[in-house]
Enzyme design. Sequence first.
Site, short mmCIF file in Angstrom:
data_model
loop_
_atom_site.label_atom_id
_atom_site.label_comp_id
_atom_site.label_asym_id
_atom_site.label_seq_id
_atom_site.Cartn_x
_atom_site.Cartn_y
_atom_site.Cartn_z
N LYS A 72 -6.86 -21.09 -2.07
CA LYS A 72 -5.57 -21.68 -1.69
C LYS A 72 -5.53 -22.21 -0.25
O LYS A 72 -4.79 -23.15 0.03
CB LYS A 72 -4.43 -20.66 -1.88
CG LYS A 72 -4.05 -20.45 -3.34
CD LYS A 72 -2.82 -19.57 -3.45
CE LYS A 72 -2.37 -19.44 -4.88
NZ LYS A 72 -1.08 -18.75 -5.03
N ASP A 108 4.80 -22.35 -5.32
CA ASP A 108 5.20 -20.93 -5.36
C ASP A 108 6.57 -20.74 -4.70
O ASP A 108 7.34 -19.85 -5.08
CB ASP A 108 4.18 -20.05 -4.61
CG ASP A 108 2.94 -19.78 -5.45
OD1 ASP A 108 3.01 -19.86 -6.69
OD2 ASP A 108 1.88 -19.50 -4.85
N GLY A 132 4.79 -6.21 2.40
CA GLY A 132 3.50 -6.92 2.34
C GLY A 132 3.52 -8.20 3.15
O GLY A 132 4.60 -8.76 3.41
N ALA A 136 1.37 -14.36 -0.96
CA ALA A 136 2.66 -14.51 -1.65
C ALA A 136 3.81 -14.27 -0.68
O ALA A 136 4.86 -14.94 -0.76
CB ALA A 136 2.74 -13.54 -2.83
N LEU A 230 7.36 -9.37 -7.32
CA LEU A 230 6.60 -10.56 -7.74
C LEU A 230 5.63 -10.25 -8.88
O LEU A 230 5.14 -11.16 -9.55
CB LEU A 230 5.82 -11.15 -6.56
CG LEU A 230 6.60 -11.61 -5.33
CD1 LEU A 230 5.76 -12.58 -4.50
CD2 LEU A 230 7.92 -12.25 -5.68
P1 NAP Z 1 -2.68 -10.77 -1.09
O1 NAP Z 1 -2.73 -12.03 -0.29
O2 NAP Z 1 -3.93 -10.02 -1.36
O3 NAP Z 1 -1.63 -9.79 -0.34
C1 NAP Z 1 -1.40 -8.48 -0.80
C2 NAP Z 1 -0.53 -7.74 0.21
O4 NAP Z 1 -0.27 -6.43 -0.32
C3 NAP Z 1 -1.17 -7.52 1.58
O5 NAP Z 1 -0.17 -7.53 2.55
C4 NAP Z 1 -1.78 -6.11 1.44
O6 NAP Z 1 -1.93 -5.47 2.68
C5 NAP Z 1 -0.71 -5.44 0.63
N1 NAP Z 1 -1.22 -4.28 -0.10
C6 NAP Z 1 -2.24 -4.26 -1.00
N2 NAP Z 1 -2.41 -3.02 -1.47
C7 NAP Z 1 -1.49 -2.23 -0.84
C8 NAP Z 1 -1.17 -0.85 -0.89
N3 NAP Z 1 -1.84 -0.02 -1.71
N4 NAP Z 1 -0.16 -0.40 -0.13
C9 NAP Z 1 0.52 -1.25 0.69
N5 NAP Z 1 0.27 -2.56 0.79
C10 NAP Z 1 -0.73 -3.04 0.03
O7 NAP Z 1 -2.05 -11.04 -2.53
P2 NAP Z 1 -0.92 -12.12 -2.91
O8 NAP Z 1 -1.56 -13.36 -3.38
O9 NAP Z 1 0.05 -12.16 -1.80
O10 NAP Z 1 -0.27 -11.42 -4.20
C11 NAP Z 1 0.48 -10.24 -4.06
C12 NAP Z 1 1.18 -9.89 -5.37
O11 NAP Z 1 2.09 -10.92 -5.74
C13 NAP Z 1 0.24 -9.70 -6.56
O12 NAP Z 1 0.73 -8.63 -7.33
C14 NAP Z 1 0.37 -10.99 -7.33
O13 NAP Z 1 0.13 -10.83 -8.71
C15 NAP Z 1 1.84 -11.32 -7.08
N6 NAP Z 1 2.12 -12.76 -7.20
C16 NAP Z 1 2.96 -13.18 -8.19
C17 NAP Z 1 3.25 -14.51 -8.32
C18 NAP Z 1 4.19 -14.95 -9.41
O14 NAP Z 1 4.20 -16.14 -9.74
N7 NAP Z 1 4.99 -14.06 -9.96
C19 NAP Z 1 2.70 -15.45 -7.44
C20 NAP Z 1 1.84 -14.99 -6.42
C21 NAP Z 1 1.56 -13.63 -6.31
P3 NAP Z 1 -3.39 -5.18 3.30
O15 NAP Z 1 -3.92 -6.54 3.71
O16 NAP Z 1 -3.13 -4.28 4.44
O17 NAP Z 1 -4.22 -4.60 2.19
#
Ligand code: NAP
Length: 291
Positions: A72, A108, A132, A136, A230
Amino acid sequence: MQLITGTTKLLGVIGDPVEHSLSPVMHNRAIASLGIDYVYLPLPIKPKDLAVAIAGFEAIGLVGFNITIPHKQAIMPLLSEISDIAQGVGAVNTVHRTDNGWWGTNTDVAGFISPLQALKRDWSQTKVVILGYGGAARAVVVGCAQLGCTEINVIGRSPQKLSQFQQSWENTALPVSINIHQPQQLPKLIPQADLLVNTTPVGMYSDLDQSPVDGATMQRLSAKAIAYDLIYTPSPTKFLQQAQQQGAFTLDGLEMLVQQGAAALEIWLGQTPPVDIMRQSLQEQLQGNGK
Ligand code: NAP
């Protein structure tokens, strides 16, 4: 399945991996319902092959594509033009071929705000709490600013990443103040939250009984709050179940997924997408009886 002919136009999704993506099912159902000569393909591309893949897409006349993890941000220097929204988010999830080359944007944001806009509220006094600070969360910040929210509080476990997240917005014209907090500040913040958004993967299928907020802290959530996860599978997540027990209004991530896809399809086709069919195809797929 629609007939693929010598004139069929190509759409797709790039990622590494892409096997898990629900986009091919959703878009091909939409294409079939519109009766148009297109097909939407999963396109697995390794990071090292990204530039050559984009050049190849140009050569074969691909109409457009979605982008998922991990491309991305990496795609951005390979595009001719990037929308203001995608610049603001710092990531592109939709690319369209134009006369001037590849144009990238981020749907998004539109996907995230769509179910909130449907509530027809004045968002200017809304106190937002985002759990977070990943990709996203960036779309959520831009979406909340678009809604008119003026105060956003972001909670994350790494002080360094939190501070980088805050700094990344400093030179943007976003009319919103972004405050950062450590997880131990959550009990104080939760009672003030009007919109509480989980952007972490905590509670997904691999840890169904987990929530990013502990039970006692969630009991401090106002019944007037909106809790938005999300995550779209499972639904409801533990986080949303906790919020429902407090009487809060809850939203899962399915509508965001549908609406980001619909916004992309509209860009590629220039016609109104069949949103209900796209939603239904995802619901069937998630329930395990995709047709
Ligand atoms: P990402 O860039 O990997 O970000 C994940 C975030 O969650 C980071 O801030 C990470 O912090 C934190 N995190 C991960 N594990 C954790 C834990 N055990 N405790 C506390 N914080 C934690 O992922 P993303 O792309 O933003 O996606 C995040 C979520 O949104 C996913 O579940 C994804 O499926 C969902 N999403 C949904 C849509 C939709 O269309 N509905 C679209 C996009 C994303 P650290 O860096 O400190 O690990």
